[in-house]
Motif scaffolding. Structure first.
Motif, PDB file in Angstrom:
ATOM      1  N   GLY A 115      40.629  32.507  48.891  1.00 34.31           N
ATOM      2  CA  GLY A 115      40.404  33.911  48.560  1.00 34.31           C
ATOM      3  C   GLY A 115      39.424  34.541  49.538  1.00 34.31           C
ATOM      4  N   ILE A 116      39.785  35.712  50.068  1.00 34.16           N
ATOM      5  CA  ILE A 116      38.908  36.442  50.992  1.00 34.16           C
ATOM      6  C   ILE A 116      38.756  37.888  50.519  1.00 34.16           C
ATOM      7  N   PRO A 117      37.638  38.539  50.825  1.00 38.52           N
ATOM      8  CA  PRO A 117      37.470  39.952  50.454  1.00 38.52           C
ATOM      9  C   PRO A 117      38.539  40.825  51.119  1.00 38.52           C
ATOM     10  N   SER A 118      38.949  41.886  50.441  1.00 38.02           N
ATOM     11  CA  SER A 118      40.028  42.727  50.975  1.00 38.02           C
ATOM     12  C   SER A 118      39.579  43.567  52.159  1.00 38.02           C
ATOM     13  N   GLY A 119      38.268  43.732  52.352  1.00 38.52           N
ATOM     14  CA  GLY A 119      37.795  44.585  53.434  1.00 38.52           C
ATOM     15  C   GLY A 119      37.458  43.864  54.724  1.00 38.52           C
ATOM     16  N   VAL A 120      37.817  42.585  54.850  1.00 40.40           N
ATOM     17  CA  VAL A 120      37.424  41.828  56.046  1.00 40.40           C
ATOM     18  C   VAL A 120      38.294  42.195  57.239  1.00 40.40           C
ATOM     19  N   THR A 121      37.765  41.974  58.432  1.00 45.12           N
ATOM     20  CA  THR A 121      38.489  42.270  59.664  1.00 45.12           C
ATOM     21  C   THR A 121      39.418  41.110  60.025  1.00 45.12           C
ATOM     22  N   GLU A 122      40.298  41.346  61.006  1.00 39.78           N
ATOM     23  CA  GLU A 122      41.211  40.294  61.462  1.00 39.78           C
ATOM     24  C   GLU A 122      40.438  39.105  62.037  1.00 39.78           C
ATOM     25  N   VAL A 123      39.343  39.378  62.725  1.00 39.29           N
ATOM     26  CA  VAL A 123      38.516  38.302  63.292  1.00 39.29           C
ATOM     27  C   VAL A 123      37.920  37.446  62.178  1.00 39.29           C
ATOM     28  N   GLU A 124      37.450  38.102  61.112  1.00 38.03           N
ATOM     29  CA  GLU A 124      36.861  37.374  59.985  1.00 38.03           C
ATOM     30  C   GLU A 124      37.922  36.548  59.253  1.00 38.03           C
ATOM     31  N   LYS A 125      39.140  37.096  59.135  1.00 35.19           N
ATOM     32  CA  LYS A 125      40.236  36.324  58.522  1.00 35.19           C
ATOM     33  C   LYS A 125      40.544  35.074  59.340  1.00 35.19           C
ATOM     34  N   ASP A 167      36.104  43.050  40.821  1.00 38.82           N
ATOM     35  CA  ASP A 167      35.600  41.696  41.085  1.00 38.82           C
ATOM     36  C   ASP A 167      34.239  41.812  41.768  1.00 38.82           C
ATOM     37  N   ILE A 168      33.180  41.486  41.034  1.00 40.53           N
ATOM     38  CA  ILE A 168      31.816  41.586  41.561  1.00 40.53           C
ATOM     39  C   ILE A 168      31.303  40.175  41.831  1.00 40.53           C
ATOM     40  N   GLY A 169      31.188  39.828  43.099  1.00 42.59           N
ATOM     41  CA  GLY A 169      30.731  38.494  43.473  1.00 42.59           C
ATOM     42  C   GLY A 169      29.285  38.499  43.910  1.00 42.59           C
ATOM     43  N   GLY A 170      28.952  37.584  44.824  1.00 38.69           N
ATOM     44  CA  GLY A 170      27.596  37.522  45.343  1.00 38.69           C
ATOM     45  C   GLY A 170      27.386  38.485  46.494  1.00 38.69           C
ATOM     46  N   GLY A 171      28.414  38.592  47.367  1.00 43.28           N
ATOM     47  CA  GLY A 171      28.278  39.421  48.561  1.00 43.28           C
ATOM     48  C   GLY A 171      29.078  40.698  48.552  1.00 43.28           C
ATOM     49  N   THR A 172      30.194  40.733  47.816  1.00 44.98           N
ATOM     50  CA  THR A 172      31.054  41.916  47.835  1.00 44.98           C
ATOM     51  C   THR A 172      31.508  42.320  46.430  1.00 44.98           C
ATOM     52  N   THR A 173      31.780  43.615  46.292  1.00 48.40           N
ATOM     53  CA  THR A 173      32.420  44.141  45.088  1.00 48.40           C
ATOM     54  C   THR A 173      33.791  44.650  45.493  1.00 48.40           C
ATOM     55  N   GLU A 174      34.829  44.168  44.804  1.00 50.42           N
ATOM     56  CA  GLU A 174      36.216  44.540  45.118  1.00 50.42           C
ATOM     57  C   GLU A 174      36.805  45.263  43.914  1.00 50.42           C
ATOM     58  N   VAL A 175      37.385  46.426  44.169  1.00 45.52           N
ATOM     59  CA  VAL A 175      38.060  47.183  43.118  1.00 45.52           C
ATOM     60  C   VAL A 175      39.501  47.391  43.551  1.00 45.52           C
ATOM     61  N   ALA A 176      40.464  47.101  42.678  1.00 41.59           N
ATOM     62  CA  ALA A 176      41.874  47.237  43.052  1.00 41.59           C
ATOM     63  C   ALA A 176      42.712  47.646  41.845  1.00 41.59           C
ATOM     64  N   VAL A 185      45.866  50.881  45.230  1.00 38.41           N
ATOM     65  CA  VAL A 185      44.603  51.438  45.732  1.00 38.41           C
ATOM     66  C   VAL A 185      43.571  50.323  45.706  1.00 38.41           C
ATOM     67  N   SER A 186      42.770  50.201  46.747  1.00 38.04           N
ATOM     68  CA  SER A 186      41.694  49.205  46.728  1.00 38.04           C
ATOM     69  C   SER A 186      40.485  49.723  47.481  1.00 38.04           C
ATOM     70  N   ARG A 187      39.335  49.267  47.058  1.00 35.13           N
ATOM     71  CA  ARG A 187      38.075  49.586  47.717  1.00 35.13           C
ATOM     72  C   ARG A 187      37.225  48.307  47.759  1.00 35.13           C
ATOM     73  N   SER A 188      36.506  48.116  48.852  1.00 32.01           N
ATOM     74  CA  SER A 188      35.646  46.948  49.009  1.00 32.01           C
ATOM     75  C   SER A 188      34.288  47.405  49.511  1.00 32.01           C
ATOM     76  N   ILE A 273      33.919  52.494  41.616  1.00 31.89           N
ATOM     77  CA  ILE A 273      34.984  52.467  40.615  1.00 31.89           C
ATOM     78  C   ILE A 273      35.530  53.873  40.378  1.00 31.89           C
ATOM     79  N   LYS A 274      34.621  54.846  40.290  1.00 30.52           N
ATOM     80  CA  LYS A 274      35.047  56.244  40.099  1.00 30.52           C
ATOM     81  C   LYS A 274      35.881  56.734  41.283  1.00 30.52           C
ATOM     82  N   GLU A 275      35.470  56.364  42.494  1.00 31.05           N
ATOM     83  CA  GLU A 275      36.201  56.767  43.698  1.00 31.05           C
ATOM     84  C   GLU A 275      37.609  56.179  43.701  1.00 31.05           C
ATOM     85  N   THR A 276      37.718  54.902  43.260  1.00 31.29           N
ATOM     86  CA  THR A 276      39.033  54.246  43.190  1.00 31.29           C
ATOM     87  C   THR A 276      39.927  54.962  42.182  1.00 31.29           C
TER      88      THR A 276
END
Length: 358
Positions: A115-125, A167-176, A185-188, A273-276
């Protein structure tokens, strides 16, 4: 058509399928047919200079703030992505081998979904993919954490009605928001549990001239941290070093004060969350008013967060059962159901988030 390879067939019979939630704070490993087999902190203790790995997981976390000058304890992932490639590879290798030892499987060459955050770059993937293969994976796939969490919770993401996860983790919050097997719709955002710990450290220093460590801040957050007024407010001793006198000091802090300290980070998550929701099609909003907003991840267990989001979003909000393990369980479930694996990979392909070619 590829030729039949008997070695690959043998490996498939006698090796594991593994789902990994490679989290900033904790790494969880799910094995097909067995569920969660590993849940350990994402900490590694290394020798300064040579970078030789001395301890991984819970053992390494116990060393934080207590190591001699020749040893450092680090987290090789920051904000959900790899910051130390070689250390992350060693950590993955350790967890994969440990999963095999616990499962008594002869060949440590698993298929792995990470599992990876949805906002990561191609290099990070690519860094996550390469580290997974270097750790001994026979095949490696990447899946977005919100998708994995939704599958782990059991949300009806393949149906024509909408569903939503935070999904609220240690480093990122993911809303989908999901519908028909894809993310609509998704926001990271790189504001989550770690930022909350930093908020408490900053608050203690600003208000009480008290210097506290990350682990102390995390303990306070778990014990009395909240996002909404509690039925019964609590207090706790906050121990650290006074930056003026340089001497040890203990201050009694209340849950009201800690809530004030966390207000900034919690407010940012609520606004996300409101923005999503603001960008979600009206037809799906109607569905979400029935299904509600599901909270997953370790950070979602902050007291009162369900009530705060429900009040701000004007929508039923609920906490997923065993919310910390949702991503790992979802990644493991994807490997159990090959049709679901293909569907998810095709869906993520369209959004340029599929794994690099195996």
């Amino acid at each position: 058509m590829p030729l039949f390879n008997p070695i690959d067939a043998l490996l498939g019979l006698f090796s594991l399928d593994i789902g990994i939630d490679l989290g900033t704070a904790n790494t969880l490993v799910a094995v097909r047919g067995k569920g969660i087999v590993i849940n350990e902190p994402s900490w590694v203790a290394i020798e300064r200079g040579s970078k030789k790995v001395l301890a991984i997981g819970a053992e390494a976390k116990e060393m934080v703030g207590r190591t001699p000058s020749n040893i450092i304890a680090i987290r090789p992932l920051r904000d959900g992505v790899i910051s130390e490639f070689e250390v992350t590879q060693a950590m993955l290798d350790y967890f994969v081998k440990k999963a095999h030892e616990q499962s008594f499987v002869p060949f440590p060459r698993p298929r792995v979904v990470v599992g990876i955050p949805s906002g990561v770059t191609e290099v990070e993937k690519r860094a996550v993919y390469d580290a997974t293969l270097a750790a001994g994976a026979r095949e490696a796939y990447l899946i977005e954490e919100p998708m994995a969490a939704a599958i782990g919770v059991g949300l009806p993401i393949m149906e024509s009605r909408g569903s939503m996860i935070v999904d609220i983790g240690g480093g990122t919050t993911e809303v989908a928001v999901f519908c028909l097997g894809g993310i609509v719709v998704s926001r990271s955002l790189r504001v989550a549990g770690d930022e909350m710990d930093e908020d408490i450290i900053h608050y203690a220093r600003q208000k009480y001239n008290l210097l506290v460590g990350e682990r102390t801040a995390e303990r306070v957050k778990i014990a009395i941290g909240s996002a909404y007024p509690l039925p019964e407010e609590k207090t706790m001793l906050l121990r650290g070093r006074n930056v003026v006198t340089g001497l040890p000091e203990a201050i009694e802090v209340s849950s009201i004060e800690i809530r004030e300290a966390l207000a900034g980070s919690v407010g940012i998550i609520v606004d996300l969350i409101k923005e999503t929701l603001d960008n979600t099609p009206p037809e799906l909003i109607a569905d979400l008013m029935e299904t509600g907003i599901c909270l997953a991840g370790g950070g979602s267990m902050l007291k009162g967060l369900v009530e705060r989001i429900g009040e701000e979003a004007h929508m039923r909000t609920w906490l997923a059962p065993d919310s910390m393990t949702c991503v790992a369980r979802g990644a493991g479930k994807v490997l159990e159901e090959l049709d679901l694996l293909r569907q998810v990979l095709v869906s993520t392909d369209r959004r340029s988030t599929s794994a690099p070619p195996v």
